[in-house]
Design a protein around this motif. Sequence first.
Motif, PDB file in Angstrom:
ATOM      1  N   PRO A 179       8.410 -42.161 -32.659  1.00 34.41           N
ATOM      2  CA  PRO A 179       9.226 -42.512 -31.491  1.00 34.41           C
ATOM      3  C   PRO A 179       9.256 -41.407 -30.423  1.00 34.41           C
ATOM      4  O   PRO A 179       9.354 -41.710 -29.241  1.00 34.41           O
ATOM      5  CB  PRO A 179      10.623 -42.757 -32.079  1.00 34.41           C
ATOM      6  CG  PRO A 179      10.595 -42.230 -33.456  1.00 34.41           C
ATOM      7  CD  PRO A 179       9.178 -42.225 -33.912  1.00 34.41           C
ATOM      8  N   ALA A 180       9.137 -40.151 -30.865  1.00 35.69           N
ATOM      9  CA  ALA A 180       9.173 -39.054 -29.885  1.00 35.69           C
ATOM     10  C   ALA A 180       7.950 -39.087 -28.974  1.00 35.69           C
ATOM     11  O   ALA A 180       8.032 -38.703 -27.808  1.00 35.69           O
ATOM     12  CB  ALA A 180       9.266 -37.700 -30.591  1.00 35.69           C
ATOM     13  N   PRO A 253      13.546 -50.217 -23.452  1.00 37.77           N
ATOM     14  CA  PRO A 253      14.687 -49.285 -23.474  1.00 37.77           C
ATOM     15  C   PRO A 253      14.446 -48.027 -24.311  1.00 37.77           C
ATOM     16  O   PRO A 253      14.807 -46.938 -23.891  1.00 37.77           O
ATOM     17  CB  PRO A 253      15.808 -50.135 -24.082  1.00 37.77           C
ATOM     18  CG  PRO A 253      15.438 -51.530 -23.767  1.00 37.77           C
ATOM     19  CD  PRO A 253      13.945 -51.589 -23.735  1.00 37.77           C
ATOM     20  N   MET A 254      13.824 -48.194 -25.496  1.00 39.39           N
ATOM     21  CA  MET A 254      13.673 -47.019 -26.358  1.00 39.39           C
ATOM     22  C   MET A 254      12.625 -46.040 -25.824  1.00 39.39           C
ATOM     23  O   MET A 254      12.453 -44.959 -26.379  1.00 39.39           O
ATOM     24  CB  MET A 254      13.326 -47.429 -27.791  1.00 39.39           C
ATOM     25  CG  MET A 254      11.933 -47.977 -27.956  1.00 39.39           C
ATOM     26  SD  MET A 254      11.457 -48.152 -29.696  1.00 39.39           S
ATOM     27  CE  MET A 254      11.966 -46.613 -30.386  1.00 39.39           C
ATOM     28  N   ARG A 256      12.421 -45.541 -22.292  1.00 33.73           N
ATOM     29  CA  ARG A 256      12.754 -45.234 -20.902  1.00 33.73           C
ATOM     30  C   ARG A 256      13.096 -43.757 -20.705  1.00 33.73           C
ATOM     31  O   ARG A 256      12.898 -43.211 -19.636  1.00 33.73           O
ATOM     32  CB  ARG A 256      13.903 -46.135 -20.449  1.00 33.73           C
ATOM     33  CG  ARG A 256      13.757 -46.556 -19.023  1.00 33.73           C
ATOM     34  CD  ARG A 256      14.795 -47.576 -18.665  1.00 33.73           C
ATOM     35  NE  ARG A 256      14.423 -48.917 -19.068  1.00 33.73           N
ATOM     36  CZ  ARG A 256      15.306 -49.913 -19.179  1.00 33.73           C
ATOM     37  NH1 ARG A 256      16.572 -49.704 -18.944  1.00 33.73           N
ATOM     38  NH2 ARG A 256      14.915 -51.103 -19.532  1.00 33.73           N
ATOM     39  N   TRP A 257      13.627 -43.126 -21.766  1.00 30.54           N
ATOM     40  CA  TRP A 257      13.973 -41.710 -21.649  1.00 30.54           C
ATOM     41  C   TRP A 257      12.766 -40.871 -21.232  1.00 30.54           C
ATOM     42  O   TRP A 257      12.921 -39.842 -20.602  1.00 30.54           O
ATOM     43  CB  TRP A 257      14.537 -41.186 -22.967  1.00 30.54           C
ATOM     44  CG  TRP A 257      13.593 -41.309 -24.123  1.00 30.54           C
ATOM     45  CD1 TRP A 257      13.425 -42.393 -24.928  1.00 30.54           C
ATOM     46  CD2 TRP A 257      12.680 -40.330 -24.597  1.00 30.54           C
ATOM     47  NE1 TRP A 257      12.473 -42.149 -25.879  1.00 30.54           N
ATOM     48  CE2 TRP A 257      11.996 -40.885 -25.693  1.00 30.54           C
ATOM     49  CE3 TRP A 257      12.367 -39.027 -24.198  1.00 30.54           C
ATOM     50  CZ2 TRP A 257      11.011 -40.196 -26.396  1.00 30.54           C
ATOM     51  CZ3 TRP A 257      11.398 -38.338 -24.907  1.00 30.54           C
ATOM     52  CH2 TRP A 257      10.723 -38.921 -25.987  1.00 30.54           C
ATOM     53  N   GLU A 260      12.834 -40.906 -17.491  1.00 32.23           N
ATOM     54  CA  GLU A 260      14.084 -40.662 -16.761  1.00 32.23           C
ATOM     55  C   GLU A 260      14.712 -39.321 -17.066  1.00 32.23           C
ATOM     56  O   GLU A 260      15.628 -38.895 -16.396  1.00 32.23           O
ATOM     57  CB  GLU A 260      15.088 -41.774 -17.087  1.00 32.23           C
ATOM     58  CG  GLU A 260      14.696 -43.081 -16.432  1.00 32.23           C
ATOM     59  CD  GLU A 260      15.731 -44.156 -16.600  1.00 32.23           C
ATOM     60  OE1 GLU A 260      16.855 -43.843 -16.980  1.00 32.23           O
ATOM     61  OE2 GLU A 260      15.390 -45.316 -16.347  1.00 32.23           O
ATOM     62  N   ARG A 261      14.270 -38.692 -18.136  1.00 29.17           N
ATOM     63  CA  ARG A 261      14.923 -37.455 -18.518  1.00 29.17           C
ATOM     64  C   ARG A 261      14.495 -36.326 -17.604  1.00 29.17           C
ATOM     65  O   ARG A 261      13.341 -36.254 -17.207  1.00 29.17           O
ATOM     66  CB  ARG A 261      14.592 -37.106 -19.956  1.00 29.17           C
ATOM     67  CG  ARG A 261      15.622 -36.172 -20.530  1.00 29.17           C
ATOM     68  CD  ARG A 261      15.633 -36.239 -22.026  1.00 29.17           C
ATOM     69  NE  ARG A 261      14.363 -35.732 -22.543  1.00 29.17           N
ATOM     70  CZ  ARG A 261      14.268 -35.149 -23.724  1.00 29.17           C
ATOM     71  NH1 ARG A 261      15.321 -34.965 -24.434  1.00 29.17           N
ATOM     72  NH2 ARG A 261      13.102 -34.767 -24.178  1.00 29.17           N
TER      73      ARG A 261
ATOM     74  N   PRO B  79      16.352 -38.831 -28.346  1.00 28.90           N
ATOM     75  CA  PRO B  79      16.503 -39.553 -27.079  1.00 28.90           C
ATOM     76  C   PRO B  79      16.104 -41.027 -27.160  1.00 28.90           C
ATOM     77  O   PRO B  79      16.461 -41.800 -26.293  1.00 28.90           O
ATOM     78  CB  PRO B  79      15.575 -38.794 -26.120  1.00 28.90           C
ATOM     79  CG  PRO B  79      14.621 -38.062 -26.985  1.00 28.90           C
ATOM     80  CD  PRO B  79      15.338 -37.773 -28.274  1.00 28.90           C
ATOM     81  N   TRP B  80      15.379 -41.409 -28.218  1.00 24.49           N
ATOM     82  CA  TRP B  80      14.939 -42.804 -28.320  1.00 24.49           C
ATOM     83  C   TRP B  80      15.964 -43.674 -29.042  1.00 24.49           C
ATOM     84  O   TRP B  80      15.752 -44.865 -29.190  1.00 24.49           O
ATOM     85  CB  TRP B  80      13.586 -42.881 -29.041  1.00 24.49           C
ATOM     86  CG  TRP B  80      13.585 -42.241 -30.391  1.00 24.49           C
ATOM     87  CD1 TRP B  80      13.911 -42.827 -31.574  1.00 24.49           C
ATOM     88  CD2 TRP B  80      13.250 -40.893 -30.693  1.00 24.49           C
ATOM     89  NE1 TRP B  80      13.806 -41.916 -32.591  1.00 24.49           N
ATOM     90  CE2 TRP B  80      13.392 -40.723 -32.086  1.00 24.49           C
ATOM     91  CE3 TRP B  80      12.827 -39.793 -29.913  1.00 24.49           C
ATOM     92  CZ2 TRP B  80      13.149 -39.509 -32.717  1.00 24.49           C
ATOM     93  CZ3 TRP B  80      12.581 -38.592 -30.549  1.00 24.49           C
ATOM     94  CH2 TRP B  80      12.741 -38.455 -31.936  1.00 24.49           C
ATOM     95  N   LEU B  81      17.042 -43.069 -29.518  1.00 24.69           N
ATOM     96  CA  LEU B  81      18.073 -43.838 -30.208  1.00 24.69           C
ATOM     97  C   LEU B  81      19.349 -43.887 -29.377  1.00 24.69           C
ATOM     98  O   LEU B  81      19.666 -42.943 -28.655  1.00 24.69           O
ATOM     99  CB  LEU B  81      18.387 -43.206 -31.565  1.00 24.69           C
ATOM    100  CG  LEU B  81      17.272 -43.193 -32.606  1.00 24.69           C
ATOM    101  CD1 LEU B  81      17.751 -42.482 -33.867  1.00 24.69           C
ATOM    102  CD2 LEU B  81      16.806 -44.598 -32.929  1.00 24.69           C
ATOM    103  N   TYR B 120      21.895 -44.618 -24.172  1.00 28.08           N
ATOM    104  CA  TYR B 120      20.941 -43.621 -24.667  1.00 28.08           C
ATOM    105  C   TYR B 120      21.398 -42.241 -24.189  1.00 28.08           C
ATOM    106  O   TYR B 120      22.079 -42.134 -23.153  1.00 28.08           O
ATOM    107  CB  TYR B 120      19.541 -43.940 -24.149  1.00 28.08           C
ATOM    108  CG  TYR B 120      18.934 -45.128 -24.864  1.00 28.08           C
ATOM    109  CD1 TYR B 120      18.139 -44.935 -25.985  1.00 28.08           C
ATOM    110  CD2 TYR B 120      19.205 -46.424 -24.455  1.00 28.08           C
ATOM    111  CE1 TYR B 120      17.610 -46.020 -26.666  1.00 28.08           C
ATOM    112  CE2 TYR B 120      18.681 -47.516 -25.132  1.00 28.08           C
ATOM    113  CZ  TYR B 120      17.880 -47.304 -26.236  1.00 28.08           C
ATOM    114  OH  TYR B 120      17.366 -48.367 -26.918  1.00 28.08           O
ATOM    115  N   HIS B 122      20.135 -39.864 -22.514  1.00 35.89           N
ATOM    116  CA  HIS B 122      19.892 -39.441 -21.130  1.00 35.89           C
ATOM    117  C   HIS B 122      20.841 -40.118 -20.144  1.00 35.89           C
ATOM    118  O   HIS B 122      20.912 -39.711 -18.989  1.00 35.89           O
ATOM    119  CB  HIS B 122      18.425 -39.664 -20.736  1.00 35.89           C
ATOM    120  CG  HIS B 122      18.070 -41.106 -20.499  1.00 35.89           C
ATOM    121  ND1 HIS B 122      17.489 -41.891 -21.458  1.00 35.89           N
ATOM    122  CD2 HIS B 122      18.222 -41.898 -19.414  1.00 35.89           C
ATOM    123  CE1 HIS B 122      17.297 -43.103 -20.975  1.00 35.89           C
ATOM    124  NE2 HIS B 122      17.735 -43.143 -19.742  1.00 35.89           N
TER     125      HIS B 122
END
Lengths: 261, 237
Positions: A179-180, A253-254, A256-257, A260-261, B79-81, B120, B122
Amino acid sequence: MRPMSARPVPPVLRWVLPLAVGALLLAAWWIASATGQFPRGTVPSPEAVARGFGAEARSGRLVDDIVASLYRVGFGFVGAVLVAVPLGLVLGRFALARAAILPWVNFFRTLSPIAWIPFAIIWFGIGDPPALFIIFLATFFQITLATVGATATVPRVHYRVADDLGLRGAAVLFEVTLPAILPQLMVALRVAIGVAWMVVVAAEMIAVRSGLGFLIIDARNALRMDLVVVGMITIGAIGIALDALFAWLGRAPMMRWGSER
Amino acid sequence: MTAPMLALHGLGFAYGATPVLQDLELEVAAGELVACVGPSGCGKSTLLALLGGHLRPTRGTVVRAGASRTIYQDGGLFPWLTVAANVALGVPRTVDAATRAARVGDWLAKSHLAEFADHYPHQLSGGMRQRVELGRALVAETDLLLLDEPFSALDYQTRLRMRRELAATLAARPRTVVLVTHDIEEAVQLADRIVVLGPRPASVRTVLTLPPGRPRAPTDPGVAAATQTILEELGLS
């Protein structure tokens, strides 16, 4: 996606502008063709191409060819992802394995998949298998490399947290590393599906009797340049659609970080 | 006195030929909050990684009386959770799904984060992220917490509020805490004892024991005096 210039393009223009350019190109093509600018037999007229589209669509051949090509790309690409991503995760985590194998991944990555066509035919005969093999090779090495590269950027803190939380072994690879790297991996997969789509056409020109690549080579053999253009337009349109699909998947969604981070 | 929660004996660590920590001796009793302060780059985060078992000492030993959870300055959440999923990960895997969900729900309600359960990381402010990270550590009922500059990335007011929250949480359910910080005020407000580390290769320069009652107000005269002592020890006064 973030706009590249400071001022964003209004949403309406995002559709209107490319359509206007397309209309302009079509008009130029039509005028040049109607006034006899192209030597006979070199460039088909827009009308001939439109008629070709109609005939191919009505006979059902166009849909069959699209399905055949998508099927090969789908299976070859998914097969490559299923092997390349776990391999990349393992190589990313284990320095010795990486040192031993990564140079060879690089070696094969730079070989054009087209170079494998003679072997593909000798090993797999004709039909779908050699085409699937070519698609697999075209994407496998680059997805492996992208996975390894992304794995190297996972912050060490994630692994320490995983350790505190009691995650071990494969659970770390699939619940933390995967996931990372997913946002980066999706970008790589988007590039790879484009390559797979490019390559399927080449593969279909050799060993099969269906698909959009076969449509083009078959039309050339019959000197039906109008059908060649039908094949080209269809391939381009589906290429854009595949790219849009992967861009859309990358906005889940999982993931999007990642942007956007 | 009962057996210490955490004991370091002759602890040393080197990255290759570069020594980072030398000859550290320290015992932390159950329920105690020990802060480690020192100049930046003196190896505070390395020390915490050793205490958490994420690095192996090159010399000496670290003995822990149980599992630990570390809380980081930033980026400790996955960050994905979502917030709820991050906190749920903190609950031991042996706990069944229903109990797990109940514990997460309880904690979210208690921390006024229920409406952010599906957000999330962020999408949260820095203070909220740290609160979630703390929550992920606390739902485990782990007795040893290691805090690595947990509030350093926050603005001053949020930092003060978070210190009060931490103190209240520990008052309600005592745990053993090692807090690593460059923020002397934070150490003096929260700690029972303060370990002052020297420059690299760091060893213990002095240990300060503070009177009970945390969190201490920043304006408390005792806080000012302790701060002065530490500043002198670090050669900053």
